[in-house]
Design a protein around this motif. Sequence first.
Motif, PDB file in Angstrom:
ATOM      1  N   ILE A  86       0.949  -1.232   0.087  1.00 49.29           N
ATOM      2  CA  ILE A  86       0.125   0.065   0.007  1.00 49.29           C
ATOM      3  C   ILE A  86       0.761   1.104  -0.109  1.00 49.29           C
ATOM      4  N   GLU A  87       1.801   1.214   0.745  1.00 52.36           N
ATOM      5  CA  GLU A  87       2.819   2.400   0.800  1.00 52.36           C
ATOM      6  C   GLU A  87       3.387   3.045  -0.769  1.00 52.36           C
ATOM      7  N   GLU A  88       3.987   1.977  -1.164  1.00 49.28           N
ATOM      8  CA  GLU A  88       4.536   2.142  -2.606  1.00 49.28           C
ATOM      9  C   GLU A  88       3.487   2.575  -3.560  1.00 49.28           C
ATOM     10  N   VAL A  89       2.210   1.768  -3.566  1.00 46.81           N
ATOM     11  CA  VAL A  89       1.259   2.444  -4.390  1.00 46.81           C
ATOM     12  C   VAL A  89       0.695   3.644  -4.368  1.00 46.81           C
ATOM     13  N   ALA A  90       0.622   3.982  -2.767  1.00 47.89           N
ATOM     14  CA  ALA A  90       0.043   5.373  -2.693  1.00 47.89           C
ATOM     15  C   ALA A  90       1.091   6.518  -3.139  1.00 47.89           C
ATOM     16  N   ALA A  91       2.322   6.213  -2.790  1.00 47.99           N
ATOM     17  CA  ALA A  91       3.462   7.003  -3.327  1.00 47.99           C
ATOM     18  C   ALA A  91       3.633   7.205  -4.731  1.00 47.99           C
ATOM     19  N   THR A  92       3.004   6.331  -5.268  1.00 48.02           N
ATOM     20  CA  THR A  92       3.319   6.236  -6.856  1.00 48.02           C
ATOM     21  C   THR A  92       2.276   7.324  -7.464  1.00 48.02           C
ATOM     22  N   GLY A  93       1.258   7.573  -6.591  1.00 48.97           N
ATOM     23  CA  GLY A  93       0.301   8.668  -7.147  1.00 48.97           C
ATOM     24  C   GLY A  93      -1.054   7.985  -7.166  1.00 48.97           C
ATOM     25  N   TYR A  94      -1.379   6.843  -6.700  1.00 49.09           N
ATOM     26  CA  TYR A  94      -2.795   6.307  -6.924  1.00 49.09           C
ATOM     27  C   TYR A  94      -3.500   6.760  -5.803  1.00 49.09           C
ATOM     28  N   ASP A  95      -4.782   7.209  -5.982  1.00 48.74           N
ATOM     29  CA  ASP A  95      -5.460   7.741  -4.487  1.00 48.74           C
ATOM     30  C   ASP A  95      -6.633   6.865  -4.160  1.00 48.74           C
ATOM     31  N   ARG A  96      -7.038   5.809  -5.104  1.00 54.58           N
ATOM     32  CA  ARG A  96      -8.242   4.940  -4.677  1.00 54.58           C
ATOM     33  C   ARG A  96      -7.332   3.400  -4.862  1.00 54.58           C
ATOM     34  N   ILE A  97      -7.342   2.795  -3.739  1.00 52.79           N
ATOM     35  CA  ILE A  97      -6.486   1.789  -3.798  1.00 52.79           C
ATOM     36  C   ILE A  97      -7.419   0.596  -2.981  1.00 52.79           C
ATOM     37  N   ILE A  98      -7.701  -0.468  -3.756  1.00 53.70           N
ATOM     38  CA  ILE A  98      -8.512  -1.812  -3.378  1.00 53.70           C
ATOM     39  C   ILE A  98      -7.406  -2.821  -2.942  1.00 53.70           C
ATOM     40  N   PHE A  99      -8.036  -3.291  -1.594  1.00 54.96           N
ATOM     41  CA  PHE A  99      -7.187  -4.520  -1.034  1.00 54.96           C
ATOM     42  C   PHE A  99      -7.871  -5.822  -1.474  1.00 54.96           C
ATOM     43  N   THR A 100      -7.491  -6.421  -2.306  1.00 57.22           N
ATOM     44  CA  THR A 100      -8.264  -7.845  -2.649  1.00 57.22           C
ATOM     45  C   THR A 100      -7.565  -9.227  -2.156  1.00 57.22           C
ATOM     46  N   LEU A 101      -8.725  -9.717  -1.756  1.00 56.20           N
ATOM     47  CA  LEU A 101      -8.216 -11.030  -0.620  1.00 56.20           C
ATOM     48  C   LEU A 101      -8.202 -12.437  -1.362  1.00 56.20           C
ATOM     49  N   TYR A 102      -8.326 -12.292  -2.789  1.00 53.38           N
ATOM     50  CA  TYR A 102      -8.073 -13.648  -3.253  1.00 53.38           C
ATOM     51  C   TYR A 102      -6.897 -14.393  -3.412  1.00 53.38           C
ATOM     52  N   ARG A 103      -5.743 -13.577  -3.173  1.00 54.20           N
ATOM     53  CA  ARG A 103      -4.574 -14.103  -3.215  1.00 54.20           C
ATOM     54  C   ARG A 103      -3.855 -13.935  -1.826  1.00 54.20           C
ATOM     55  N   SER A 104      -4.664 -13.483  -0.795  1.00 55.46           N
ATOM     56  CA  SER A 104      -3.987 -13.024   0.392  1.00 55.46           C
ATOM     57  C   SER A 104      -3.958 -13.844   1.417  1.00 55.46           C
ATOM     58  N   PRO A 105      -3.148 -14.246   2.119  1.00 59.81           N
ATOM     59  CA  PRO A 105      -2.922 -15.218   3.401  1.00 59.81           C
ATOM     60  C   PRO A 105      -3.791 -14.428   4.680  1.00 59.81           C
ATOM     61  N   ALA A 106      -3.889 -13.180   4.578  1.00 58.76           N
ATOM     62  CA  ALA A 106      -4.365 -12.447   5.813  1.00 58.76           C
ATOM     63  C   ALA A 106      -5.571 -13.194   6.479  1.00 58.76           C
ATOM     64  N   SER A 107      -5.503 -13.220   7.595  1.00 60.65           N
ATOM     65  CA  SER A 107      -6.895 -13.628   8.474  1.00 60.65           C
ATOM     66  C   SER A 107      -7.760 -12.709   8.303  1.00 60.65           C
ATOM     67  N   ASP A 108      -9.114 -13.038   8.910  1.00 63.62           N
ATOM     68  CA  ASP A 108     -10.135 -11.998   8.908  1.00 63.62           C
ATOM     69  C   ASP A 108      -9.786 -10.945   9.748  1.00 63.62           C
ATOM     70  N   GLU A 109      -9.250 -11.246  10.995  1.00 60.24           N
ATOM     71  CA  GLU A 109      -8.617 -10.109  11.852  1.00 60.24           C
ATOM     72  C   GLU A 109      -7.835  -9.177  11.281  1.00 60.24           C
ATOM     73  N   GLU A 110      -6.719  -9.777  10.794  1.00 57.03           N
ATOM     74  CA  GLU A 110      -5.663  -8.844  10.077  1.00 57.03           C
ATOM     75  C   GLU A 110      -6.479  -8.120   8.943  1.00 57.03           C
TER      76      GLU A 110
END
Length: 204
Positions: A86-110
């Motif tokens: 997220i930090e690099e994407v925001a620094a690149t200039g994007y102002d609308r960022i989606i976190f998509t979960l289909y490839r993420s190992p993050a738990s629901d709490e995370e």
Amino acid sequence: NFERFFDTTDLEQDFVPTLDDFMSYRMKGGYTQLDFESVDRWVQDHPDASIVTDIKSANMEGLHYVADRAADLSRYIPQIYKRDEIEEVAATGYDRIIFTLYRSPASDEEVADFARENELYAITIPKDRIWRNGLADRLEGVVTFVHTVNDCAQFQSLRNAGVHGIYTDSLSPSACAEAASTPVQMSGADAQPPRFYPQEAREG
């Protein structure tokens, strides 16, 4: 992926074509492949449209490529697959960022913690996960999209449950106009959120 979209049967599974080769292939279904310059021209010609990225590999490299060439970067909505992107994407200039979960190992709490701690445009969730372990409740107040939904009844059920949008292969607003104008009433056992069956990760 190539066999799904192109009339090519002699390509190896991990084959990566050159741009010239890619543009020379014939697509199925009457579609036409576009290079980035053509996509960007289309975006400029359609001021009500935005592009959500889904870069399967080398996501950061691809997002930098878009940022360096887009006439109006605000029209491109990047998806990130890892929280540390997220930090690099925001620094690149994007102002609308989606976190998509289909490839993420993050738990629901995370996922819920990440949504609270960062300014996200939305979180996109596979439809088989949205109701699992109360994830929808954990994300109350967060803009949520669900994929992949190709059925108007599923779309309407999700909409009634508070989901803000869907990814679809085939639906259009007009196709689901009747469903959207007729609220789904649920009672008794049917009052629980609809159960959706797992679907393999989207291709594209």
